[in-house]
Design an enzyme around this catalytic site. Sequence first.
Site, PDB file in Angstrom:
ATOM      1  N   HIS A  97       5.577  -8.894   3.114  1.00 33.24           N
ATOM      2  CA  HIS A  97       5.332  -9.850   2.073  1.00 33.24           C
ATOM      3  C   HIS A  97       6.344  -9.800   1.196  1.00 33.24           C
ATOM      4  CE1 HIS A  97       3.654 -10.680  -1.749  1.00 33.24           C
ATOM      5  NE2 HIS A  97       2.154 -11.580  -1.040  1.00 33.24           N
ATOM      6  N   GLU A 169       3.370 -17.743   2.999  1.00 31.29           N
ATOM      7  CA  GLU A 169       2.813 -17.613   1.512  1.00 31.29           C
ATOM      8  C   GLU A 169       4.164 -18.120   0.319  1.00 31.29           C
ATOM      9  OE1 GLU A 169      -0.306 -14.611   1.261  1.00 31.29           O
ATOM     10  OE2 GLU A 169       1.690 -13.941   0.086  1.00 31.29           O
TER      11      GLU A 169
HETATM   12  O1  LIG Z   1      -1.441 -11.697  -1.036  1.00 34.47           O
HETATM   13  C1  LIG Z   1      -1.393 -12.724  -1.841  1.00 34.47           C
HETATM   14  C2  LIG Z   1      -0.826 -13.231  -2.017  1.00 34.47           C
HETATM   15  O2  LIG Z   1       0.361 -13.082  -2.637  1.00 34.47           O
HETATM   16  C3  LIG Z   1      -1.157 -14.018  -2.840  1.00 34.47           C
HETATM   17  O3  LIG Z   1      -1.713 -13.912  -3.675  1.00 34.47           O
HETATM   18  P1  LIG Z   1      -2.841 -15.102  -5.317  1.00 34.47           P
HETATM   19  O4  LIG Z   1      -3.561 -15.149  -4.919  1.00 34.47           O
HETATM   20  O5  LIG Z   1      -2.924 -14.007  -6.870  1.00 34.47           O
HETATM   21  O6  LIG Z   1      -1.923 -15.091  -5.555  1.00 34.47           O
END
Ligand SMILES: O=C[C@H](O)COP(=O)(O)O
Length: 253
Positions: A97, A169
């Site tokens: 991540h 992401e």
């Molecule tokens: O793990 C999830 C992602 O980092 C997305 O986070 P978010 O939906 O708060 O932007």
Amino acid sequence: MNRKWIGTSWKMNKTKAQAQLFCDGLKSWLSDNQVNDIQCFVIPPFTYLDFVASQLESSDVKVGAQNMAWAENGAFTGEISAEMLTDCGATIVELGHSERREYFAETDERVNAKVKTALKHKLKPLICVGDTLEQKHSGCSVEAVLCQVKQSLVGLSLIEVSNVILAYEPVWAIGEHGQAASIKDVELVHCAIKAYLKSLDHGLVDDVPLLYGGSVNPSNARDLIDCEFVDGLFIGRSAWQVEGYTQIIRLCQ
Ligand SMILES: O=C[C@H](O)COP(=O)(O)O
């Protein structure tokens, strides 16, 4: 048609009582709603992994961890091994991540080592990749993301690759200061990742789920899940309350 994956990572949030509330709410909602075409998953902090896995044992919801060590065991103070995760009921492990890359110096090489260890222990690696705003502005999002994908899969057999999950992401789309990606942004990168997977082998790795994450919310979830190359959604903030999570699942059905 393959099932869509829709899941949430709680990141560093919730108490045990709040974890219980979420699990109770989710189980109750799932008992009233059929979600045969969706694979749900929840990724709590390590400390509640065992608890959440036992709470959701009777359901079809998969439970995962947010990270793990590349080493099998030994003198690695503060680390958590793959064996410990499976022992607690995890079947998925999130790796790479952008928050781990940024705050904990996680490198592509380290992610690759963790992917190998996870697969050895029959954990499904959920590998996160993403471009920075700078890379987006200089028009090299695809190049940057493909580089991370390739590095994370170095040395894996096709069978092993077929057992991973990928999540695009964009770093610029994650969290409270993130801006939601446009469908065009998502399609551009997803299409390139799918083409790369196809180039590895027709068939075997075609089914590797490719999720999108970053400011997913009830307003954009349906459009995102409808994209041709989006096989699921990985959600943070909008799914931390069970009502938000189930609302997005409902919208995606
Ligand atoms: O793990 C999830 C992602 O980092 C997305 O986070 P978010 O939906 O708060 O932007």
